[in-house]
Design a protein around this motif. Structure first.
Motif, short mmCIF file in Angstrom:
data_model
loop_
_atom_site.label_atom_id
_atom_site.label_comp_id
_atom_site.label_asym_id
_atom_site.label_seq_id
_atom_site.Cartn_x
_atom_site.Cartn_y
_atom_site.Cartn_z
N PRO A 206 0.84 -1.22 0.00
CA PRO A 206 0.00 0.00 0.00
C PRO A 206 0.86 1.26 0.00
O PRO A 206 1.85 1.35 0.73
CB PRO A 206 -0.80 -0.12 1.30
N ASP A 207 0.50 2.23 -0.81
CA ASP A 207 1.28 3.46 -0.95
C ASP A 207 0.38 4.67 -0.77
O ASP A 207 -0.78 4.66 -1.19
CB ASP A 207 1.97 3.50 -2.32
N LEU A 208 0.90 5.71 -0.17
CA LEU A 208 0.13 6.92 0.08
C LEU A 208 -0.33 7.60 -1.21
O LEU A 208 -1.32 8.34 -1.20
CB LEU A 208 0.96 7.90 0.91
N SER A 209 0.36 7.37 -2.30
CA SER A 209 -0.04 8.01 -3.56
C SER A 209 -1.40 7.52 -4.04
O SER A 209 -2.02 8.16 -4.91
CB SER A 209 1.02 7.75 -4.64
N GLU A 210 -1.87 6.42 -3.48
CA GLU A 210 -3.17 5.86 -3.90
C GLU A 210 -4.34 6.54 -3.19
O GLU A 210 -5.50 6.29 -3.53
CB GLU A 210 -3.20 4.36 -3.60
N VAL A 211 -4.05 7.38 -2.20
CA VAL A 211 -5.10 8.07 -1.46
C VAL A 211 -5.44 9.37 -2.18
O VAL A 211 -4.57 10.23 -2.39
CB VAL A 211 -4.65 8.36 -0.01
N SER A 212 -6.69 9.51 -2.55
CA SER A 212 -7.13 10.72 -3.25
C SER A 212 -7.50 11.80 -2.24
O SER A 212 -8.26 11.55 -1.30
CB SER A 212 -8.35 10.40 -4.13
N GLY A 213 -6.99 13.02 -2.45
CA GLY A 213 -7.30 14.12 -1.57
C GLY A 213 -6.80 13.88 -0.16
O GLY A 213 -5.70 13.35 0.06
#
Length: 527
Positions: A206-213
């Motif tokens: 899991p990577d933080l770049s996958e979180v929108s907004g």
């Protein structure tokens, strides 16, 4: 023949939780009627070892003596549990019968199968740690346990697949084993499991770049990772609370040697060699279901209490999704380990202590239906239902949670833009220097993270923040918006803010930002 001439001695380890006690295994062969007596407060599984050992010895080509065999486990007043004494007992018996030599002073830790195979025994890592600490670094284990045992600095480990191999290694001359599967069997079980585990770990992380907004929540997560702080994420369903929590381990620094050894030792007690075959360097992540019992969360069980999810999360993250759905007593049981970093469990058979220094992440909806946030136009919960729901998270528990933020619903622009935020590697590159600053500053106190600074040091010691900088927090304390504990946690957060911006000391802006992170977006103070 004198009594001393027919005595055999080896060593084993009795575990009480993670604490190991060295046990001397004495074997004596008498001239009375044939028999096998086991002394020294063995439990039922250890009493059953007599039949396991006799079958394993016979099938390994060197049956036990036909005379009266007495085995004593010293100290006799200490309760002994589990099958890990099997190999030590049989080698002491062989030594008493002069079938093997050179076993005195060696620690034997393995369970025996009826066909003579050596099996992994739970708790190998803490057992070997206890042996080395007691001055006995030479350890004999099952082949599948060798990787785990070798993690202990200073240990000299020998791994074998079968009792037949152990007998030959110590000068015995057994006949070919009756169980041919022992000699011809495939490599030790656990190798395939480790390979499978490694392949799974090599998959997507899991990577933080996958979180929108969610830029405010992402910032809160960065601060939590930098200082080791606890977090409450409150928001409507689908806002991204679980996604954020699952990505916190990816921005935490690698575990130091001591914490890695402790975390791996807790895993070792589960009895699965693949879980402790290598030191755990990446922060663990535990996410028990909201139906988990108190024993499952903090540890328990009959006899000697076993570690729970809180101890398995040592050095990492304990994530409680839908936190208000947990039993309130279960949640409040976390208050003590949140302060001390350890759990002590008392039972009639004794007390055990497990390390439990974790970062707690709570995720909660604003109300039972989940739609009470923002304007709450879709919410149909009554005020009584809302109060009962939020009361599951007690004030004393929330007072120990440093960061409490609201995670709003994601709008269409953020969700469909296709442009995520920074990735975990970029965030981690800012966190690591902040962690190094903390470690340098706190080393005289024997600490490494801001979240663990004692309140007394924050008030009067060299880490006390200047009055003009902490004026906002002092005013909140005077207005009863903060407790004394909450005030100390704001000071710790302020130090983390300063570390993230590479400042020598916190300023008023750091204290104000820390106060903001202690308050949820509805304007209420959670302290």
């Amino acid at each position: 023949m004198s009594a001393a001439a027919v005595m055999g001695r080896t060593l084993a380890v009795a575990l009480t939780g993670m604490h190991g006690h060295l046990v001397e295994v004495e074997a004596d062969i008498g001239q009375t009627l044939p028999g096998f007596v086991l002394l020294g407060l063995p439990d039922q599984s250890l009493q059953e070892s007599r039949d396991r050992i006799k079958a394993a010895a016979r099938n390994s080509g060197l049956p036990l003596t036909r005379r009266h065999l007495t085995v004593n486990l010293v100290p006799a007043a200490l309760h002994k549990r589990g099958p890990g004494f099997d190999l030590g007992i049989v080698m002491a018996a062989y030594a008493a019968d002069r079938q093997v030599h050179g076993v005195h002073g060696l620690v034997f830790l393995a369970e025996l199968g009826l066909d003579g195979r050596l099996r992994h025994a739970p708790g190998i890592l803490p057992s070997v740690m206890a042996a080395v600490d007691s001055g006995y670094p030479d350890v004999v284990v099952a082949e599948e346990s060798a990787d785990e045992a070798s993690l202990v600095p200073g240990a000299r480990v020998r791994g074998f697949r079968s009792l037949h191999e152990v007998i030959r290694a110590f000068g015995g001359e057994p006949e070919p084993p009756l169980a041919s599967a022992v000699a011809a069997r495939a490599p030790a079980s656990g190798g395939e499991d480790r390979a499978t585990s490694a392949s799974l770990k090599g998959g997507h992380e899991p990577d933080l770049s996958e979180v929108s907004g969610q830029f405010e929540a992402r910032f809160a997560l960065e601060v939590a990772a930098a200082g080791g702080h606890h977090v409450l994420l409150e928001g409507s369903p689908g806002a991204g609370k679980t996604m954020l929590a699952e990505r916190l381990p990816g921005i935490l620094p690698p575990l130091d040697d001591q914490t890695a050894l402790e975390a791996t030792a807790v895993r070792s007690l589960t009895g699965r060699p693949q879980d402790a075959a290598r030191l755990i360097r990446r922060a663990p992540f535990q996410a028990p279901h909201h139906s988990a019992s108190m024993a499952a969360l903090v540890g328990g069980g009959s006899g000697i209490a076993r570690p729970g999810a809180a101890s398995l999360a040592h050095g990492g993250v304990l994530f409680l999704d839908e936190a208000p759905e947990f039993d309130r007593r279960v949640l409040d049981a976390l208050r003590q380990p949140l302060e001390s970093g350890a759990i002590t469990l008392h039972r009639s058979s004794g007390a055990v202590r497990y390390p439990s220094r974790f970062q707690l992440v709570l995720a909660a909806n604003p109300c039972p239906c989940g739609w009470g946030g923002g304007r709450g136009s879709k919410c149909r919960c009554t005020s009584l239902q809302r109060r009962r729901y939020t009361a599951k998270l007690s004030g004393p528990l929330l007072d120990r949670v440093d960061i409490q933020v609201t995670v709003p619903a994601v709008d269409a622009a953020a969700l469909t833009s296709g442009a995520g935020g920074e990735d975990s590697a970029t965030v981690l590159s800012r966190i690591l220097p902040a962690v190094e600053r903390q470690a340098t500053r706190l080393s005289p106190f024997g600490l490494s993270r801001n979240a663990h600074i004692p309140a007394a040091v924050l008030r009067d010691g060299p880490l006390a923040i200047e009055p003009r900088a902490r004026a906002g927090a002092d005013a909140a304390l005077d207005r009863a918006e903060l407790t004394a504990r909450g005030h100390a946690r704001v000071m710790r957060l302020a130090w983390t803010m300063a570390d993230l911006r590479d400042a020598d000391r916190p300023e008023a802006e750091d204290v104000d930002a820390a106060l903001y992170l202690r308050r949820r977006g509805d304007g209420e103070n959670a302290a």
